[in-house]
Design a protein around this motif. Structure first.
Motif, PDB file in Angstrom:
ATOM      1  N   ALA A  64       7.703  -0.624   7.403  1.00  0.00           N
ATOM      2  CA  ALA A  64       8.998  -0.998   6.800  1.00  0.00           C
ATOM      3  C   ALA A  64       9.023  -0.671   5.388  1.00  0.00           C
ATOM      4  CB  ALA A  64       9.104  -2.622   6.827  1.00  0.00           C
ATOM      5  N   VAL A  65       8.561   0.213   4.839  1.00  0.00           N
ATOM      6  CA  VAL A  65       8.772   0.823   3.605  1.00  0.00           C
ATOM      7  C   VAL A  65       9.332   2.131   3.539  1.00  0.00           C
ATOM      8  CG1 VAL A  65       7.884   1.220   1.095  1.00  0.00           C
ATOM      9  CG2 VAL A  65       7.091  -0.719   2.717  1.00  0.00           C
ATOM     10  N   ARG A  66      10.135   2.680   2.879  1.00  0.00           N
ATOM     11  CA  ARG A  66      10.656   3.722   2.860  1.00  0.00           C
ATOM     12  C   ARG A  66       9.820   4.677   1.704  1.00  0.00           C
ATOM     13  NH1 ARG A  66      17.067   3.554   3.224  1.00  0.00           N
ATOM     14  NH2 ARG A  66      17.348   2.017   4.524  1.00  0.00           N
ATOM     15  N   LEU A  67       9.409   5.718   2.395  1.00  0.00           N
ATOM     16  CA  LEU A  67       8.827   6.773   1.377  1.00  0.00           C
ATOM     17  C   LEU A  67       9.692   8.021   1.029  1.00  0.00           C
ATOM     18  CD1 LEU A  67       6.171   6.510  -0.206  1.00  0.00           C
ATOM     19  CD2 LEU A  67       5.009   7.705   1.428  1.00  0.00           C
ATOM     20  N   THR A  68      10.628   8.097  -0.069  1.00  0.00           N
ATOM     21  CA  THR A  68      11.474   9.209   0.047  1.00  0.00           C
ATOM     22  C   THR A  68      10.743  10.599   0.029  1.00  0.00           C
ATOM     23  OG1 THR A  68      11.495   9.077  -2.431  1.00  0.00           O
ATOM     24  CG2 THR A  68      13.328   7.813  -1.191  1.00  0.00           C
ATOM     25  N   PHE A  69      11.393  11.461   0.411  1.00  0.00           N
ATOM     26  CA  PHE A  69      10.897  12.854   0.125  1.00  0.00           C
ATOM     27  C   PHE A  69      10.661  13.340  -1.128  1.00  0.00           C
ATOM     28  CE2 PHE A  69      11.268  13.203   4.605  1.00  0.00           C
ATOM     29  CZ  PHE A  69      11.420  14.012   5.446  1.00  0.00           C
ATOM     30  N   THR A  70      11.069  12.770  -2.295  1.00  0.00           N
ATOM     31  CA  THR A  70      10.772  13.077  -3.344  1.00  0.00           C
ATOM     32  C   THR A  70       9.353  12.683  -3.791  1.00  0.00           C
ATOM     33  OG1 THR A  70      13.161  12.702  -3.966  1.00  0.00           O
ATOM     34  CG2 THR A  70      11.604  13.335  -5.842  1.00  0.00           C
ATOM     35  N   ARG A  71       8.899  11.459  -3.310  1.00  0.00           N
ATOM     36  CA  ARG A  71       7.562  10.996  -3.483  1.00  0.00           C
ATOM     37  C   ARG A  71       6.671  11.893  -2.754  1.00  0.00           C
ATOM     38  NH1 ARG A  71       7.676   6.393  -6.448  1.00  0.00           N
ATOM     39  NH2 ARG A  71       9.670   5.189  -6.460  1.00  0.00           N
ATOM     40  N   VAL A  72       7.061  12.315  -1.482  1.00  0.00           N
ATOM     41  CA  VAL A  72       6.230  13.007  -0.647  1.00  0.00           C
ATOM     42  C   VAL A  72       5.956  14.420  -1.086  1.00  0.00           C
ATOM     43  CG1 VAL A  72       5.827  14.127   1.469  1.00  0.00           C
ATOM     44  CG2 VAL A  72       6.837  11.653   1.327  1.00  0.00           C
ATOM     45  N   ILE A  73       6.977  14.870  -1.631  1.00  0.00           N
ATOM     46  CA  ILE A  73       6.850  16.198  -2.620  1.00  0.00           C
ATOM     47  C   ILE A  73       5.853  16.029  -3.665  1.00  0.00           C
ATOM     48  CG2 ILE A  73       8.119  17.818  -4.088  1.00  0.00           C
ATOM     49  CD1 ILE A  73      10.426  17.589  -2.263  1.00  0.00           C
ATOM     50  N   ALA A  74       6.079  14.686  -4.514  1.00  0.00           N
ATOM     51  CA  ALA A  74       5.164  14.570  -5.669  1.00  0.00           C
ATOM     52  C   ALA A  74       3.759  14.663  -5.194  1.00  0.00           C
ATOM     53  CB  ALA A  74       5.476  13.345  -6.308  1.00  0.00           C
ATOM     54  N   ILE A  75       3.603  13.954  -4.307  1.00  0.00           N
ATOM     55  CA  ILE A  75       2.014  13.986  -3.640  1.00  0.00           C
ATOM     56  C   ILE A  75       1.620  15.353  -3.122  1.00  0.00           C
ATOM     57  CG2 ILE A  75       0.262  13.130  -1.680  1.00  0.00           C
ATOM     58  CD1 ILE A  75       2.158  10.608  -1.645  1.00  0.00           C
ATOM     59  N   PHE A  76       2.517  16.196  -2.598  1.00  0.00           N
ATOM     60  CA  PHE A  76       2.155  17.408  -2.203  1.00  0.00           C
ATOM     61  C   PHE A  76       1.934  18.278  -3.280  1.00  0.00           C
ATOM     62  CE2 PHE A  76       1.408  17.465   2.146  1.00  0.00           C
ATOM     63  CZ  PHE A  76       2.446  16.945   2.657  1.00  0.00           C
ATOM     64  N   ILE A  88       0.636  -1.280  -0.039  1.00  0.00           N
ATOM     65  CA  ILE A  88      -0.048   0.071  -0.174  1.00  0.00           C
ATOM     66  C   ILE A  88       1.051   1.236   0.152  1.00  0.00           C
ATOM     67  CG2 ILE A  88      -1.833   1.236   1.329  1.00  0.00           C
ATOM     68  CD1 ILE A  88      -3.097  -1.210   2.132  1.00  0.00           C
ATOM     69  N   ILE A  89       1.925   1.097   0.714  1.00  0.00           N
ATOM     70  CA  ILE A  89       2.761   2.568   0.964  1.00  0.00           C
ATOM     71  C   ILE A  89       3.607   2.425  -0.425  1.00  0.00           C
ATOM     72  CG2 ILE A  89       4.676   3.367   2.219  1.00  0.00           C
ATOM     73  CD1 ILE A  89       2.228   2.938   3.573  1.00  0.00           C
ATOM     74  N   SER A  90       3.980   1.347  -1.043  1.00  0.00           N
ATOM     75  CA  SER A  90       4.725   1.435  -2.276  1.00  0.00           C
ATOM     76  C   SER A  90       3.713   2.131  -3.427  1.00  0.00           C
ATOM     77  CB  SER A  90       5.358   0.219  -2.906  1.00  0.00           C
ATOM     78  OG  SER A  90       4.392  -0.738  -3.120  1.00  0.00           O
ATOM     79  N   GLY A  91       2.571   1.579  -3.055  1.00  0.00           N
ATOM     80  CA  GLY A  91       1.446   2.143  -4.266  1.00  0.00           C
ATOM     81  C   GLY A  91       1.383   3.466  -4.152  1.00  0.00           C
ATOM     82  N   LEU A  92       1.418   4.079  -2.817  1.00  0.00           N
ATOM     83  CA  LEU A  92       1.226   5.543  -2.952  1.00  0.00           C
ATOM     84  C   LEU A  92       2.548   6.272  -3.850  1.00  0.00           C
ATOM     85  CD1 LEU A  92       0.904   6.671   0.880  1.00  0.00           C
ATOM     86  CD2 LEU A  92      -0.694   6.972  -0.957  1.00  0.00           C
ATOM     87  N   GLY A  93       3.479   5.454  -3.748  1.00  0.00           N
ATOM     88  CA  GLY A  93       4.694   6.075  -4.659  1.00  0.00           C
ATOM     89  C   GLY A  93       4.382   6.306  -6.076  1.00  0.00           C
ATOM     90  N   ILE A  94       3.768   4.989  -6.688  1.00  0.00           N
ATOM     91  CA  ILE A  94       3.400   5.081  -8.059  1.00  0.00           C
ATOM     92  C   ILE A  94       2.101   5.836  -8.286  1.00  0.00           C
ATOM     93  CG2 ILE A  94       2.106   2.832  -7.992  1.00  0.00           C
ATOM     94  CD1 ILE A  94       4.300   4.015 -10.920  1.00  0.00           C
ATOM     95  N   GLY A  95       1.353   5.763  -7.142  1.00  0.00           N
ATOM     96  CA  GLY A  95       0.091   6.827  -7.260  1.00  0.00           C
ATOM     97  C   GLY A  95       0.268   8.190  -7.362  1.00  0.00           C
ATOM     98  N   ALA A  96       1.518   8.505  -6.641  1.00  0.00           N
ATOM     99  CA  ALA A  96       1.820   9.938  -6.855  1.00  0.00           C
ATOM    100  C   ALA A  96       2.145  10.385  -8.358  1.00  0.00           C
ATOM    101  CB  ALA A  96       3.109  10.132  -5.884  1.00  0.00           C
ATOM    102  N   VAL A  97       2.585   9.627  -8.863  1.00  0.00           N
ATOM    103  CA  VAL A  97       3.090   9.545 -10.549  1.00  0.00           C
ATOM    104  C   VAL A  97       1.609   9.675 -11.166  1.00  0.00           C
ATOM    105  CG1 VAL A  97       3.966   8.615 -12.336  1.00  0.00           C
ATOM    106  CG2 VAL A  97       5.148   8.358 -10.256  1.00  0.00           C
ATOM    107  N   TYR A  98       0.746   8.894 -11.052  1.00  0.00           N
ATOM    108  CA  TYR A  98      -0.321   8.761 -11.812  1.00  0.00           C
ATOM    109  C   TYR A  98      -1.361  10.067 -11.564  1.00  0.00           C
ATOM    110  CZ  TYR A  98       0.444   3.968 -12.956  1.00  0.00           C
ATOM    111  OH  TYR A  98       0.975   2.832 -13.584  1.00  0.00           O
ATOM    112  N   ALA A  99      -1.058  10.389 -10.147  1.00  0.00           N
ATOM    113  CA  ALA A  99      -1.889  11.549  -9.646  1.00  0.00           C
ATOM    114  C   ALA A  99      -1.391  12.905 -10.215  1.00  0.00           C
ATOM    115  CB  ALA A  99      -2.016  11.511  -8.138  1.00  0.00           C
ATOM    116  N   LEU A 100       0.022  12.838 -10.121  1.00  0.00           N
ATOM    117  CA  LEU A 100       0.426  14.305 -10.771  1.00  0.00           C
ATOM    118  C   LEU A 100       0.142  14.497 -12.303  1.00  0.00           C
ATOM    119  CD1 LEU A 100       2.394  16.162  -9.259  1.00  0.00           C
ATOM    120  CD2 LEU A 100       4.102  14.801 -10.292  1.00  0.00           C
TER     121      LEU A 100
END
Lengths: 288, 417, 329
Positions: free
Chosen positions: A132-144, A7-19
């Motif tokens: 136990a999954v790392r969400l890099t700040f870059t991904r967080v920035i993408a969501i923001f 789910i967390i890694s999905g947030l990562g790719i989801g940020a890409v699609y959302a953007l």
């Protein structure tokens, strides 16, 4: 089967699609053009940034250059070429954006080739750890950034004169002209705004996914799935839809029999939504 | 001041001499420096240039060698007309181009081919036309299981199993995860080998097939790491390997798991691209010798490229493969009567190639007359990513691929290797 | 007894002249390119029906070509029936799939329909990349993992290059005739009414649902036929050549070729396969080719709404009226 990490890694790719999805809907709402070249505009900006970083320029210069290049190309297309198709129907205007996409793919292919490259930002090293999954700040920035864009554009469209002009333009170009809306000015403003957004999005996507011209350009196709789920109208729904289809695609990974097909999740979800919600094609999508 | 001038002059002279020395180092044909002027011999090649990856470095290197050959007497006075076509990774176009080269241009031999899609599309056509292919690089299974097709590279499966052999011997791995592309006849084929060998040696093994077009590498890498393996072996094109390693580094997995890869990731740009986080942690299989090796034939390859290739042509393993294919073609054609070089005689000559030695290869290359499939290069070594460069960490070792049994039997019966 | 309009004769006559010219003049390379071009022109004809007659955009036509090719290959390898049987099977299945795609779309219009079909193309891309195309193996997927890979056999009467090209031309002529007949006869009139406005059509007694479905089915049938003929050309197809982008490309070039005239489909087929072959022959870099296409696409979209075929027919029209004006009374 532990799906929480996915789910967390999905947030990562989801940020890409959302953007990407938000970028598409923004331009559509402002000009009535679905821009297939959204990814390409961003990709060439990202390549310029990479090149400047290779020449040891500071990061800020590279980012500024990337956004400038994307905006300039978007402005150029919107000011000179898009008006040539303005009398055709919506689909032809959308297919017309394939032309700059192809030309940009050609330019990137000739100058940089298809060698895999990595665009790195300092925010890649910083991360937040969830389940136990790392969400890099870059991904967080993408969501923001996606959220910020939604807020900013919603405010622009609903509260400002320019936004009103944009909505009128997207609805009916000829009537708006009769009513005194400055067509060229408004359209160019819309393309410029989308250009800035595609530049920023392109940088983030190149970092999060991979820096490869054709690949980044074709990312627009799953982004359209998010746009469809937002009914090509609501920016919020598009952003949330993008995150959700990303999560859906990621959580299918541990399921062995469906895992090779998980990249089809955005498409299947969009199709299911359309079938279930029926021809709930709102008035905004009437034939032009 | 005068001392400096003298030193300057001395260094200038030395530079000129060494440059001249380097110029004279390329050795091909009869080394006479006399250009060949006879009737050209048509040799064709199909490569995948425009598309997901650029494989054309193989044909570029082969062209450089053929140009060198033509400048040095050619094939007993006859120059080689080398025709290269780009199939744009489309099997339809590959078939069209094969028809063009074989039927319209009347090629007698194909050399240096490096295409992902043409083996499947054209193998049958080559067999029907009676033309042999000494390919540079083959990837899918069809390239290694066709009667008329013999690549100089080892192939993804043999390469991956070479890596696994290293993991077993030097890393004492007890569990392995194989990540391959879900392209039929590439990913399944390679990872099946890993599973087979693991079963033989009593290891735990798992396969993950991923879509090379996916934008989501993180989920794949999380899935791979979920079973806590000792090593993860990748068999992906380098365009997919780099994002996967990036995602793995994001999750800190480069510290806890050793990552190995088939030779597809062995490219000079990779260590710099993946960065210092992978120093000592990413070990890659090499189908040919170290790109910077100082051994004679490797140096000759570099010299040929310097003198007859473009400066922008990458000097990578694809280029080594193309150079070798061109040299093998030359060796075969040199045994023929220059007045009688046809497709039939050329094919017969190539079939007789055995014990082709080059220090770029680990073991001598052979075509394998009578074999229904060709995989002569099955001895490999390993290199680790260190400080933005590759460092060779093992000697040549035969790949432990169980599927090579028929090849080994053939080699023994023919007295090869 | 169905009265066939005289204008239909144009199609077989022109195709005959074209095919004989190419068969005599082309070398191996060009024959192969022309065979693909003519096969694909069938799929463009299907697009022309949907877009030219009904104004409905389908961005998944190349996926339907893939469906047709897949079925043709699977049936051909499994049962070894005559080639025509596999071909027809592929066309029918593609027609059914086209219809299935069409049903939810029957209520959608314009851009929304286009995007939904693009989603279908995207889903098909993922599935076919993972499945690959059948090549002689067993099981549903029909994949042979080892050396048992076989190519699809061409029909015995059309085994050579030239003979297969003429065979493809023959089938293409039949397909184009069917499409053209539809345009000139009753379905074409019904479609024109539907295009004017569904209320108008219903008021005139046209069953909108049936005619729209018919259009989708016909379009799918032609695409499936194209796929089967393509499969016979090389003997196999590659899963990675059927991406969503190919469908976008196909639609774009259909517009450039012209969707209002039957020969627009042939022109589009040529643009898809013969023009790249020409540029390859001239040694133009693959990427430069893509760029040239982009420029040509925009130029065509901006200045020629009825495509190249439309411009040709306008030229012929002007030429014809000039002649008739000169004729003495």
């Amino acid at each position: 089967m532990n799906i929480l990490p996915f789910i967390i890694s999905g947030l990562g790719i989801g940020a890409v699609y959302a953007l990407s999805g938000v970028g598409l809907v923004v331009l559509f709402r402002a000009t009535g053009v679905l821009n297939f070249a959204f990814g390409a505009f961003g990709a060439i900006g990202a390549h310029c940034a990479w090149q400047l970083l290779e020449w040891k320029m500071p990061l800020a210069v590279a980012i500024f250059a990337a956004v400038t290049v994307s905006t300039a190309i978007s402005f150029l297309y919107g000011r000179l070429f898009a008006p040539m198709l303005s009398h055709r129907d919506v689909v032809v205007r959308a297919v017309g954006t394939l032309a700059p996409a192809l030309i940009l793919i050609a330019i990137m292919g000739v100058i940089w080739g298809e060698l895999p490259r990595r665009l790195q930002f300092p925010t890649d090293q910083m991360f937040v750890s969830l389940f136990a999954v790392r969400l890099t700040f870059t991904r967080v920035i993408a969501i923001f950034l996606a959220v910020a864009m939604v807020v900013a554009i919603t405010l622009l469209l609903n509260r400002t004169r320019l936004g009103l002009d944009m909505r009128a333009l997207a609805n009916d170009r000829d009537l708006s002209a009769v009513l005194g809306v400055r067509i060229l000015y408004t359209e160019t403003a819309a393309w410029t705004i989308t250009g800035i957004f595609s530049g920023l999005a392109g940088l983030l996507l190149a970092d999060l996914v991979r820096l490869q011209g054709t690949f980044l350009t074709l990312l627009v196709i799953p982004a359209i799935a998010a746009a469809i789920l937002g009914q090509l109208r609501s920016l919020w729904e598009t952003a949330v839809a993008g995150l959700l289809i990303g999560i859906a695609e990621a959580v299918l990974t541990p399921i062995a029999w469906i895992s090779p097909y998980r990249a089809a999740a955005p498409f299947i979800i969009a199709l299911a939504a359309v079938t279930i919600l029926g021809g709930a094609a709102k008035s905004a999508l009437k034939d032009r | 001041m005068p001392i400096n001038l003298k030193r300057l002059a001395l260094s200038l002279v030395l530079t000129l001499v060494s440059a001249f020395g380097a110029q004279a180092a390329a050795s091909c044909g009869d080394n006479s420096g006399k250009p060949a002027t006879g009737e050209p011999i048509v040799i064709g090649a199909i490569t995948g240039k425009t598309g997901p990856d650029d494989f054309s470095n193989s044909t570029k290197a082969a062209k450089a060698y053929f140009d060198c050959l033509n400048a040095n007497g050619g094939i007993r006075g006859r120059p080689v007309k080398y025709l290269v076509e780009d199939d744009q990774w489309n099997p339809e176009i590959a078939a069209q181009l094969a028809a063009k080269l074989v039927n319209d241009e009347k090629a007698v031999l194909m050399a240096g081919n490096s295409s992902f899609v043409e083996c499947g599309a054209n193998a049958d056509f080559y067999k029907k036309s009676g033309i042999l292919v000494v390919a540079g690089v083959g990837v899918p299974r069809e390239c290694f299981f066709a009667e008329n097709y013999a690549p100089t590279n080892a192939g993804p499966r043999v390469s991956m199993l070479g890596a696994m052999g290293y993991a077993l011997d030097k890393l004492s791995a007890k569990s392995v995860v194989c990540i391959g592309p879900n392209i039929p006849n590439v990913g399944t084929w390679s990872c099946d080998g890993i599973i087979q060998l693991a079963k033989e040696k009593g290891l735990a093994a798992e396969t993950i097939l991923m879509d090379p077009g996916t934008a989501d590498s993180t989920s794949t890498i999380l899935q791979a790491a979920a079973s806590k393996p000792d090593v993860i072996i990748l068999g992906l094109p380098k365009g997919v390997t780099v994002p996967l390693l990036t995602a793995a580094e994001e999750q800190g997995l480069n510290q806890s798991i050793k990552f190995l890869s088939a030779a597809s990731a062995y490219d000079l740009s990779v260590p710099g691209t993946i960065g210092a986080g992978w120093d000592g942690n990413f070990i890659v299989n090499m189908e040919f010798n170290d790109l910077e090796a100082t051994t004679p034939d490797n140096q000759n390859w570099l010299a040929v490229m310097d003198q007859y290739g473009q400066k922008s042509d990458p000097r990578d393993t694809f280029a080594q493969a193309g150079y070798l294919a061109a040299r093998i073609a030359e060796t075969a054609l040199m045994t023929l009567d220059p007045g009688n070089i046809t497709r039939e005689t050329a094919s017969a000559a190539v079939r007789q190639v055995k014990n082709f030695k080059s220090d770029i290869f680990c073991a001598p290359w052979y075509f394998g007359d009578g074999q229904s499939r060709h995989n002569a290069n099955s001895t490999t070594r390993m290199a680790v990513s260190e400080g933005g460069k590759w460092k060779v960490v093992s000697d040549c070792a035969p790949s432990p691929d169980p599927e090579l049994k028929d090849v080994r039997i053939f080699e023994k019966s023919a007295g090869l290797n | 007894m169905v009265r066939l309009p005289k204008q239909l004769l144009q199609v077989p006559v022109m195709m005959l002249i074209f095919s004989i010219a190419v068969a005599c003049l082309a070398n191996s390379f060009w024959l192969s390119a022309a065979t693909s071009a003519v096969a694909l022109s069938l799929s463009v004809a299907g697009l022309a029906i949907l877009y030219g007659q009904l104004g409905l955009v389908s961005l998944c036509q190349f996926a339907l070509v893939g469906v047709g090719g897949w079925v043709t290959l699977r049936i051909g390898h499994a049962f070894h029936p005559p080639f025509e049987v596999s071909l027809l099977a592929g066309a029918i299945v593609a027609s059914v799939v086209g219809l299935a795609f069409g049903v939810p779309a029957l209520r959608l219009r314009g851009l929304y329909l286009a995007l939904v079909t693009l989603m279908l193309a995207g889903a098909f891309q993922i599935v076919i990349s993972a499945w690959g195309f059948p090549d002689g193996g067993r099981g549903f997927l029909g994949r042979a993992d080892g050396s048992g890979r076989t190519m699809l056999a061409r029909p015995p009467m059309a085994d050579g290059e030239v003979t297969y090209f003429l065979y493809v031309c023959a089938f293409a002529t039949i397909g184009l005739l069917i499409a053209q007949w539809h345009k000139l006869a009753r379905p074409g009139r019904a479609w024109a009414l539907i295009r004017k406005g569904e209320t108008v059509a219903v008021a005139s007694g046209v069953n909108v649902l049936i005619y729209k479905a018919w259009a989708f089915a016909l379009s799918g049938f032609l695409a499936g036929l194209a796929g089967g003929l393509l499969a016979g050309n090389v003997g196999q197809l590659d899963g990675r050549a059927f991406g969503a982008f190919e469908s976008l490309n196909l639609f774009a070039l259909a517009i450039v070729g012209g969707v209002f005239n039957w020969y627009g489909a042939v022109i589009a087929g040529m643009l898809l396969r013969a023009l790249p072959a020409l540029l390859t022959d001239l040694g133009i870099d693959g990427y430069v080719m893509i760029g040239i296409f982009g420029v040509a696409l925009f130029q065509a979209l901006g200045t020629a709404p009825s495509g190249i075929a439309g411009q040709i027919s306008a030229l012929i029209g002007r030429f014809g009226s000039r002649i008739s004006r000169r004729r003495p009374r």
